[in-house]
Design a protein around this motif. Structure first.
Motif, mmCIF file in Angstrom:
data_model
loop_
_atom_site.group_PDB
_atom_site.id
_atom_site.type_symbol
_atom_site.label_atom_id
_atom_site.label_comp_id
_atom_site.label_asym_id
_atom_site.label_seq_id
_atom_site.Cartn_x
_atom_site.Cartn_y
_atom_site.Cartn_z
ATOM 1 N N TYR A 61 0.840 -1.191 0.000
ATOM 2 C CA TYR A 61 0.000 0.000 0.000
ATOM 3 C C TYR A 61 0.877 1.244 0.000
ATOM 4 C CZ TYR A 61 0.904 0.009 5.073
ATOM 5 O OH TYR A 61 1.514 0.012 6.303
ATOM 6 N N ALA A 62 0.366 2.289 -0.616
ATOM 7 C CA ALA A 62 1.024 3.598 -0.625
ATOM 8 C C ALA A 62 0.041 4.589 -0.022
ATOM 9 C CB ALA A 62 1.403 4.002 -2.050
ATOM 10 N N SER A 63 0.312 4.997 1.222
ATOM 11 C CA SER A 63 -0.627 5.858 1.951
ATOM 12 C C SER A 63 -0.103 7.293 2.013
ATOM 13 C CB SER A 63 -0.835 5.320 3.369
ATOM 14 O OG SER A 63 0.258 5.665 4.212
ATOM 15 N N LYS A 64 -0.927 8.145 2.588
ATOM 16 C CA LYS A 64 -0.584 9.564 2.697
ATOM 17 C C LYS A 64 -0.068 9.925 4.086
ATOM 18 C CE LYS A 64 -4.002 10.815 -0.816
ATOM 19 N NZ LYS A 64 -5.227 11.614 -1.125
ATOM 20 N N THR A 65 0.333 8.911 4.876
ATOM 21 C CA THR A 65 0.780 9.197 6.242
ATOM 22 C C THR A 65 2.228 9.667 6.291
ATOM 23 O OG1 THR A 65 1.377 6.881 6.592
ATOM 24 C CG2 THR A 65 -0.837 7.561 7.249
ATOM 25 N N GLY A 66 2.974 9.487 5.199
ATOM 26 C CA GLY A 66 4.347 9.984 5.146
ATOM 27 C C GLY A 66 5.200 9.462 6.281
ATOM 28 N N LEU A 137 2.881 -11.353 7.961
ATOM 29 C CA LEU A 137 3.999 -10.409 8.112
ATOM 30 C C LEU A 137 3.608 -9.052 7.545
ATOM 31 C CD1 LEU A 137 7.049 -9.682 8.603
ATOM 32 C CD2 LEU A 137 7.437 -10.454 6.250
ATOM 33 N N GLN A 138 3.883 -8.016 8.331
ATOM 34 C CA GLN A 138 3.676 -6.641 7.887
ATOM 35 C C GLN A 138 4.979 -5.854 7.978
ATOM 36 O OE1 GLN A 138 0.169 -5.554 10.512
ATOM 37 N NE2 GLN A 138 -0.109 -4.112 8.826
ATOM 38 N N LEU A 139 5.174 -4.947 7.045
ATOM 39 C CA LEU A 139 6.220 -3.933 7.115
ATOM 40 C C LEU A 139 5.570 -2.584 6.845
ATOM 41 C CD1 LEU A 139 9.076 -5.627 5.003
ATOM 42 C CD2 LEU A 139 8.982 -5.424 7.494
ATOM 43 N N HIS A 140 5.998 -1.572 7.587
ATOM 44 C CA HIS A 140 5.529 -0.204 7.323
ATOM 45 C C HIS A 140 6.724 0.730 7.372
ATOM 46 C CE1 HIS A 140 2.999 3.341 7.158
ATOM 47 N NE2 HIS A 140 3.745 3.846 8.132
ATOM 48 N N CYS A 141 6.866 1.552 6.339
ATOM 49 C CA CYS A 141 8.011 2.464 6.242
ATOM 50 C C CYS A 141 7.672 3.834 6.803
ATOM 51 C CB CYS A 141 8.450 2.587 4.781
ATOM 52 S SG CYS A 141 9.855 3.708 4.547
ATOM 53 N N VAL A 142 8.428 4.238 7.821
ATOM 54 C CA VAL A 142 8.337 5.594 8.354
ATOM 55 C C VAL A 142 9.338 6.488 7.633
ATOM 56 C CG1 VAL A 142 8.589 7.037 10.417
ATOM 57 C CG2 VAL A 142 7.610 4.740 10.607
ATOM 58 N N GLN A 143 10.539 5.974 7.427
ATOM 59 C CA GLN A 143 11.585 6.712 6.710
ATOM 60 C C GLN A 143 12.446 5.723 5.932
ATOM 61 O OE1 GLN A 143 12.390 10.294 6.425
ATOM 62 N NE2 GLN A 143 13.307 9.153 4.744
ATOM 63 N N SER A 144 12.659 5.986 4.672
ATOM 64 C CA SER A 144 13.553 5.155 3.866
ATOM 65 C C SER A 144 14.983 5.639 4.052
ATOM 66 C CB SER A 144 13.157 5.221 2.389
ATOM 67 O OG SER A 144 13.085 6.567 1.949
ATOM 68 N N ARG A 251 11.337 -0.535 -3.463
ATOM 69 C CA ARG A 251 11.685 -0.007 -2.143
ATOM 70 C C ARG A 251 10.477 0.665 -1.521
ATOM 71 N NH1 ARG A 251 16.371 4.375 -0.405
ATOM 72 N NH2 ARG A 251 14.837 5.915 -1.065
ATOM 73 N N LEU A 252 10.253 0.395 -0.249
ATOM 74 C CA LEU A 252 9.203 1.074 0.474
ATOM 75 C C LEU A 252 9.654 2.485 0.824
ATOM 76 C CD1 LEU A 252 8.022 -1.721 2.969
ATOM 77 C CD2 LEU A 252 6.989 -1.073 0.776
ATOM 78 N N GLU A 253 8.811 3.455 0.509
ATOM 79 C CA GLU A 253 9.063 4.851 0.844
ATOM 80 C C GLU A 253 8.128 5.263 1.973
ATOM 81 O OE1 GLU A 253 11.577 6.281 -0.349
ATOM 82 O OE2 GLU A 253 12.052 5.097 -2.147
ATOM 83 N N PRO A 254 8.364 6.415 2.610
ATOM 84 C CA PRO A 254 7.534 6.815 3.748
ATOM 85 C C PRO A 254 6.033 6.734 3.433
ATOM 86 C CG PRO A 254 9.417 8.267 3.588
ATOM 87 C CD PRO A 254 9.475 7.376 2.386
ATOM 88 N N GLY A 255 5.310 6.074 4.335
ATOM 89 C CA GLY A 255 3.876 5.904 4.158
ATOM 90 C C GLY A 255 3.487 4.638 3.420
ATOM 91 N N LEU A 280 11.698 1.219 9.689
ATOM 92 C CA LEU A 280 10.528 0.442 9.312
ATOM 93 C C LEU A 280 9.976 -0.244 10.548
ATOM 94 C CD1 LEU A 280 11.731 0.772 6.365
ATOM 95 C CD2 LEU A 280 10.824 -1.507 5.903
ATOM 96 N N TYR A 281 8.666 -0.374 10.614
ATOM 97 C CA TYR A 281 8.039 -1.186 11.640
ATOM 98 C C TYR A 281 7.747 -2.554 11.044
ATOM 99 C CZ TYR A 281 7.161 3.186 14.168
ATOM 100 O OH TYR A 281 7.296 4.384 14.815
ATOM 101 N N ARG A 282 8.015 -3.600 11.820
ATOM 102 C CA ARG A 282 7.717 -4.960 11.381
ATOM 103 C C ARG A 282 6.790 -5.612 12.400
ATOM 104 N NH1 ARG A 282 12.673 -8.679 11.721
ATOM 105 N NH2 ARG A 282 12.028 -8.717 13.909
#
Length: 300
Positions: A61-66, A137-144, A251-255, A280-282
């Protein structure tokens, strides 16, 4: 059980195989869903992600949370898909999620996920006991990172399919109860993790879903020393090194984030700068994404 992942069920396998490959995405952009806020998915956003997961066992997913560091971003999205039973492993944060970032002075120092080194192909929790296997499994990118840190992703069901098509005995070998052993380890606090012995591929006895535990690491791993097992491992390594259209690279980017049924993945090395440090949060779960089971999707 009529699971297509059992070798004796050839007709069920062929039916599943044909439907699995029909319209299977071969580009990363085909599994990316643009959403607003993962904490409050709309019904259309929820369905778009679920539909992709039903085909590929994963979606990006590509969200707007940056760069918003709120851990509820991955937690609430996961809950929407039935991912709730967290694997609170030794190095996880107090809330069960894990902050993946480069660390210098902490108990995590020396573990590759908390460095900028590359990580070879694996599924998460391959050293867990058979009673506590990781299904989600989840990954979420806060900052690349400033440079690098790309991932490659491969649906473990596709890996199974390609191996079974090549030689069904490869599957038979990797389903042996002692196919792969992760030797015991004694941590700094004296707590020992016993040998983790088990198969690579296994089938859930009730749902019929496929599970995979695997690592391409060469240290601290013992493969069963029979010719067929070693040939199967070599074939799997060859798949990972190929330019298969089923392997997604990006590559996962912020959000951005990944929600998956613990698919195969790797990570390239990366470099941080003082102003841009990768975070990243895992989240690892004992649950599989709701609505993606082989019976639910394929009626088998």
């Amino acid at each position: 059980m009529q699971s297509p992942f059992l070798l004796e069920n050839e007709s069920a396998y062929q039916a599943w195989r044909n439907r699995k490959l029909e319209g299977y995405p071969t580009r990363l952009d085909q599994i990316v869903v643009e959403i607003n806020d993962p904490r409050s998915l709309t019904q259309s956003e929820y369905q778009a992600i679920l539909q992709i997961c039903q085909k590929t066992n994963m979606a990006v997913y590509a969200s707007k949370t940056g760069t918003d560091p709120d851990k509820d971003i991955p937690r609430l999205l996961g809950k929407r898909y039935g991912l709730e039973r967290l694997d609170c492993n030794m190095l996880a944060d107090d809330d069960g999620l894990t902050s993946l970032k480069v660390v210098e002075n902490s108990p995590r120092h020396g573990f590759i996920p908390y460095s900028n080194k590359p990580i070879k192909w694996h599924t998460d929790g391959y050293y867990n006991t058979l009673e506590h296997q990781i299904w989600g499994l989840q990954l979420h990118c806060v900052q690349s990172s400033a440079e690098g840190g790309e991932n490659a992703l491969l649906d473990h069901e596709i890996a199974y399919l390609l191996m079974r098509d090549e030689n069904p005995d490869f599957i038979r070998a990797l389903m042996q109860s002692d196919a792969m052993t992760i030797p015991a380890r004694v941590e700094e606090d004296g707590v020992a993790r016993p040998d983790a012995v088990g198969p690579v591929f296994s089938v859930h006895p009730e749902s019929g879903d496929l599970h995979m535990r695997y690592t391409a690491r060469t240290r601290s791993i013992v493969w069963k020393q029979d010719d067929l097992t070693l040939a199967a491992v070599a074939f799997l390594e060859k798949l990972h090194a190929s330019d298969l259209p089923f392997i997604y690279r990006g590559r996962l980017e912020p959000g951005m984030g990944l929600v998956s049924n613990n698919v195969l993945h790797d990570r390239a090395g990366f470099n941080d700068t003082p102003d841009q440090k990768r975070l990243l949060y895992r989240a690892r779960y004992y649950d599989r994404i709701s609505g993606t089971g082989v019976r639910e999707v394929y009626g088998l």
